[in-house]
Design a protein around this motif. Sequence first.
Motif, PDB file in Angstrom:
ATOM      1  N   GLN A  38       0.836  -1.191   0.000  1.00  8.48           N
ATOM      2  CA  GLN A  38       0.000   0.000   0.000  1.00  8.48           C
ATOM      3  C   GLN A  38       0.875   1.246   0.000  1.00  8.48           C
ATOM      4  O   GLN A  38       1.665   1.451   0.922  1.00  8.48           O
ATOM      5  CB  GLN A  38      -0.954   0.030   1.195  1.00  8.48           C
ATOM      6  N   LYS A  39       0.691   2.060  -1.030  1.00 10.87           N
ATOM      7  CA  LYS A  39       1.387   3.339  -1.111  1.00 10.87           C
ATOM      8  C   LYS A  39       0.491   4.436  -0.552  1.00 10.87           C
ATOM      9  O   LYS A  39      -0.735   4.283  -0.535  1.00 10.87           O
ATOM     10  CB  LYS A  39       1.784   3.629  -2.555  1.00 10.87           C
ATOM     11  N   PRO A  40       1.085   5.534  -0.099  1.00  6.87           N
ATOM     12  CA  PRO A  40       0.281   6.604   0.523  1.00  6.87           C
ATOM     13  C   PRO A  40      -0.845   7.080  -0.385  1.00  6.87           C
ATOM     14  O   PRO A  40      -0.642   7.329  -1.579  1.00  6.87           O
ATOM     15  CB  PRO A  40       1.322   7.716   0.749  1.00  6.87           C
ATOM     16  N   GLY A  41      -2.035   7.165   0.202  1.00  5.36           N
ATOM     17  CA  GLY A  41      -3.185   7.671  -0.529  1.00  5.36           C
ATOM     18  C   GLY A  41      -3.798   6.708  -1.511  1.00  5.36           C
ATOM     19  O   GLY A  41      -4.722   7.083  -2.248  1.00  5.36           O
ATOM     20  N   GLN A  42      -3.290   5.476  -1.546  1.00  2.00           N
ATOM     21  CA  GLN A  42      -3.810   4.496  -2.492  1.00  2.00           C
ATOM     22  C   GLN A  42      -4.402   3.294  -1.764  1.00  2.00           C
ATOM     23  O   GLN A  42      -4.080   3.034  -0.606  1.00  2.00           O
ATOM     24  CB  GLN A  42      -2.692   4.013  -3.424  1.00  2.00           C
ATOM     25  N   ALA A  43      -5.255   2.566  -2.474  1.00  4.62           N
ATOM     26  CA  ALA A  43      -5.721   1.280  -1.967  1.00  4.62           C
ATOM     27  C   ALA A  43      -4.577   0.277  -2.040  1.00  4.62           C
ATOM     28  O   ALA A  43      -3.647   0.442  -2.842  1.00  4.62           O
ATOM     29  CB  ALA A  43      -6.901   0.792  -2.803  1.00  4.62           C
ATOM     30  N   ALA A  63       6.634   2.032   0.595  1.00  4.15           N
ATOM     31  CA  ALA A  63       5.230   1.656   0.824  1.00  4.15           C
ATOM     32  C   ALA A  63       5.137   0.938   2.165  1.00  4.15           C
ATOM     33  O   ALA A  63       6.148   0.680   2.820  1.00  4.15           O
ATOM     34  CB  ALA A  63       4.732   0.735  -0.291  1.00  4.15           C
ATOM     35  N   VAL A  64       3.907   0.607   2.536  1.00  7.21           N
ATOM     36  CA  VAL A  64       3.678  -0.277   3.679  1.00  7.21           C
ATOM     37  C   VAL A  64       3.272  -1.641   3.130  1.00  7.21           C
ATOM     38  O   VAL A  64       2.466  -1.729   2.198  1.00  7.21           O
ATOM     39  CB  VAL A  64       2.590   0.274   4.615  1.00  7.21           C
ATOM     40  N   TYR A  65       3.835  -2.676   3.706  1.00  6.72           N
ATOM     41  CA  TYR A  65       3.601  -4.038   3.251  1.00  6.72           C
ATOM     42  C   TYR A  65       2.893  -4.834   4.354  1.00  6.72           C
ATOM     43  O   TYR A  65       3.294  -4.779   5.516  1.00  6.72           O
ATOM     44  CB  TYR A  65       4.930  -4.709   2.881  1.00  6.72           C
ATOM     45  N   TYR A  66       1.834  -5.540   3.946  1.00  5.29           N
ATOM     46  CA  TYR A  66       1.029  -6.314   4.894  1.00  5.29           C
ATOM     47  C   TYR A  66       0.996  -7.779   4.483  1.00  5.29           C
ATOM     48  O   TYR A  66       0.789  -8.087   3.301  1.00  5.29           O
ATOM     49  CB  TYR A  66      -0.414  -5.810   4.907  1.00  5.29           C
ATOM     50  N   CYS A  67       1.163  -8.661   5.446  1.00 10.14           N
ATOM     51  CA  CYS A  67       0.846 -10.059   5.185  1.00 10.14           C
ATOM     52  C   CYS A  67      -0.602 -10.306   5.595  1.00 10.14           C
ATOM     53  O   CYS A  67      -1.175  -9.560   6.396  1.00 10.14           O
ATOM     54  CB  CYS A  67       1.806 -11.006   5.904  1.00 10.14           C
ATOM     55  N   GLN A  68      -1.199 -11.330   5.013  1.00  7.23           N
ATOM     56  CA  GLN A  68      -2.611 -11.624   5.241  1.00  7.23           C
ATOM     57  C   GLN A  68      -2.846 -13.125   5.170  1.00  7.23           C
ATOM     58  O   GLN A  68      -2.334 -13.792   4.263  1.00  7.23           O
ATOM     59  CB  GLN A  68      -3.485 -10.952   4.174  1.00  7.23           C
ATOM     60  N   GLN A  69      -3.628 -13.612   6.108  1.00  6.17           N
ATOM     61  CA  GLN A  69      -4.150 -14.966   5.991  1.00  6.17           C
ATOM     62  C   GLN A  69      -5.478 -14.856   5.252  1.00  6.17           C
ATOM     63  O   GLN A  69      -6.318 -14.026   5.618  1.00  6.17           O
ATOM     64  CB  GLN A  69      -4.345 -15.598   7.368  1.00  6.17           C
ATOM     65  N   TYR A  70      -5.664 -15.674   4.229  1.00  6.90           N
ATOM     66  CA  TYR A  70      -6.885 -15.549   3.420  1.00  6.90           C
ATOM     67  C   TYR A  70      -8.131 -15.509   4.305  1.00  6.90           C
ATOM     68  O   TYR A  70      -8.263 -16.276   5.264  1.00  6.90           O
ATOM     69  CB  TYR A  70      -7.015 -16.739   2.483  1.00  6.90           C
ATOM     70  N   ASP A  71      -9.053 -14.626   3.931  1.00  2.00           N
ATOM     71  CA  ASP A  71     -10.360 -14.550   4.586  1.00  2.00           C
ATOM     72  C   ASP A  71     -10.249 -14.325   6.083  1.00  2.00           C
ATOM     73  O   ASP A  71     -11.143 -14.695   6.844  1.00  2.00           O
ATOM     74  CB  ASP A  71     -11.185 -15.824   4.322  1.00  2.00           C
ATOM     75  N   PHE A  74      -4.859  -9.669   9.105  1.00  5.19           N
ATOM     76  CA  PHE A  74      -3.701  -9.021   8.509  1.00  5.19           C
ATOM     77  C   PHE A  74      -2.641  -8.798   9.595  1.00  5.19           C
ATOM     78  O   PHE A  74      -2.972  -8.643  10.782  1.00  5.19           O
ATOM     79  CB  PHE A  74      -4.075  -7.648   7.950  1.00  5.19           C
ATOM     80  N   GLY A  75      -1.375  -8.762   9.155  1.00  2.00           N
ATOM     81  CA  GLY A  75      -0.335  -8.274  10.041  1.00  2.00           C
ATOM     82  C   GLY A  75      -0.454  -6.773  10.194  1.00  2.00           C
ATOM     83  O   GLY A  75      -1.217  -6.113   9.468  1.00  2.00           O
ATOM     84  N   GLN A  76       0.309  -6.209  11.109  1.00  7.47           N
ATOM     85  CA  GLN A  76       0.189  -4.787  11.398  1.00  7.47           C
ATOM     86  C   GLN A  76       0.933  -3.910  10.401  1.00  7.47           C
ATOM     87  O   GLN A  76       0.804  -2.681  10.427  1.00  7.47           O
ATOM     88  CB  GLN A  76       0.663  -4.477  12.827  1.00  7.47           C
ATOM     89  N   GLY A  77       1.717  -4.538   9.523  1.00  8.88           N
ATOM     90  CA  GLY A  77       2.399  -3.812   8.468  1.00  8.88           C
ATOM     91  C   GLY A  77       3.850  -3.502   8.767  1.00  8.88           C
ATOM     92  O   GLY A  77       4.250  -3.333   9.922  1.00  8.88           O
ATOM     93  N   THR A  78       4.643  -3.449   7.703  1.00  8.68           N
ATOM     94  CA  THR A  78       6.030  -2.978   7.759  1.00  8.68           C
ATOM     95  C   THR A  78       6.161  -1.819   6.787  1.00  8.68           C
ATOM     96  O   THR A  78       5.811  -1.953   5.605  1.00  8.68           O
ATOM     97  CB  THR A  78       7.034  -4.075   7.367  1.00  8.68           C
ATOM     98  N   LYS A  79       6.639  -0.697   7.291  1.00 10.39           N
ATOM     99  CA  LYS A  79       6.855   0.475   6.442  1.00 10.39           C
ATOM    100  C   LYS A  79       8.270   0.418   5.881  1.00 10.39           C
ATOM    101  O   LYS A  79       9.241   0.351   6.631  1.00 10.39           O
ATOM    102  CB  LYS A  79       6.659   1.760   7.235  1.00 10.39           C
ATOM    103  N   LEU A  80       8.358   0.412   4.563  1.00  9.37           N
ATOM    104  CA  LEU A  80       9.647   0.388   3.881  1.00  9.37           C
ATOM    105  C   LEU A  80       9.941   1.777   3.329  1.00  9.37           C
ATOM    106  O   LEU A  80       9.166   2.302   2.528  1.00  9.37           O
ATOM    107  CB  LEU A  80       9.635  -0.649   2.756  1.00  9.37           C
ATOM    108  N   GLU A  81      11.029   2.337   3.784  1.00  9.52           N
ATOM    109  CA  GLU A  81      11.461   3.654   3.303  1.00  9.52           C
ATOM    110  C   GLU A  81      12.711   3.487   2.455  1.00  9.52           C
ATOM    111  O   GLU A  81      13.641   2.772   2.855  1.00  9.52           O
ATOM    112  CB  GLU A  81      11.762   4.578   4.488  1.00  9.52           C
ATOM    113  N   ILE A  82      12.728   4.140   1.308  1.00  7.53           N
ATOM    114  CA  ILE A  82      13.910   4.135   0.457  1.00  7.53           C
ATOM    115  C   ILE A  82      14.589   5.491   0.625  1.00  7.53           C
ATOM    116  O   ILE A  82      13.996   6.526   0.337  1.00  7.53           O
ATOM    117  CB  ILE A  82      13.545   3.888  -1.022  1.00  7.53           C
ATOM    118  N   LYS A  83      15.835   5.453   1.103  1.00  4.22           N
ATOM    119  CA  LYS A  83      16.532   6.700   1.423  1.00  4.22           C
ATOM    120  C   LYS A  83      16.816   7.526   0.178  1.00  4.22           C
ATOM    121  O   LYS A  83      17.090   6.975  -0.899  1.00  4.22           O
ATOM    122  CB  LYS A  83      17.861   6.382   2.120  1.00  4.22           C
TER     123      LYS A  83
END
Lengths: 117, 105
Positions: free
Chosen positions: B39-44, B85-93, B96-105
């Motif tokens: 998920q990128k900022p402001g996007q689905a 972006a923020v990356y989420y893992c998910q178990q189907y149905d 979700f995990g709480q997310g990891t924010k990845l920043e590129i310097k």
Amino acid sequence: EVQLVESGGGLVKPGGSLRLSCAASDFTFIDAWMNWVRQAPGKGLEWVGRIRSRSHGGTSEYAAPVKGRFTISRDDSKNTLYVQMNSLKIEDTAVYYCITGGIVRAWGQGTLVTVSS
Amino acid sequence: EIVLTQSPGTLSLSPGERATLSCRASQSVDSNYLAWHQQKPGQAPRLLIYAASSRATGIPDRISGSGSGTDFTLTISRLEPEDSAVYYCQQYDSSFGQGTKLEIK
């Protein structure tokens, strides 16, 4: 291409009700399990609940924070998913997304629900 | 209910480096039912990986998923600025995990 379009969001007072809709297209909706997911402002994704396809019983399950207040339903004749949200709380404020069950084939743009007095 | 815990919370790396994101489940998850979303900022969000290691349509091969049981990993090689972006893992149905924010310097 699978499309999901959520609608029905808006501003509602605490204790109020709202019904969201999700119009689905370009896949066999009647066979699909469907989910609602939400995202509070500045927070992560939170699973809200799911409904099985009719062939799998059409039953639904809910996350603990919404159980007893939210009801997910579907109208397979209209390819539409719903969530009826009652007794809304401030903490229900979020963008609500519908997604397909199993492999998520698409995300819609979501619909914003704001619970505030 | 299976709880998914992601680490680290935030990851800051330079272009060209490799990112390794972790998702740990409180109970064993069928690897067929584990996905990763970006998920990128402001996007689905959008689907990156399904069934733990299969790339979704249009996802480049420098993005890969692996793991089984309770430990799953998303690896992004040769980082590009667009990977912020923020990356989420998910178990189907389900959860979700709480997310990891990845920043590129």
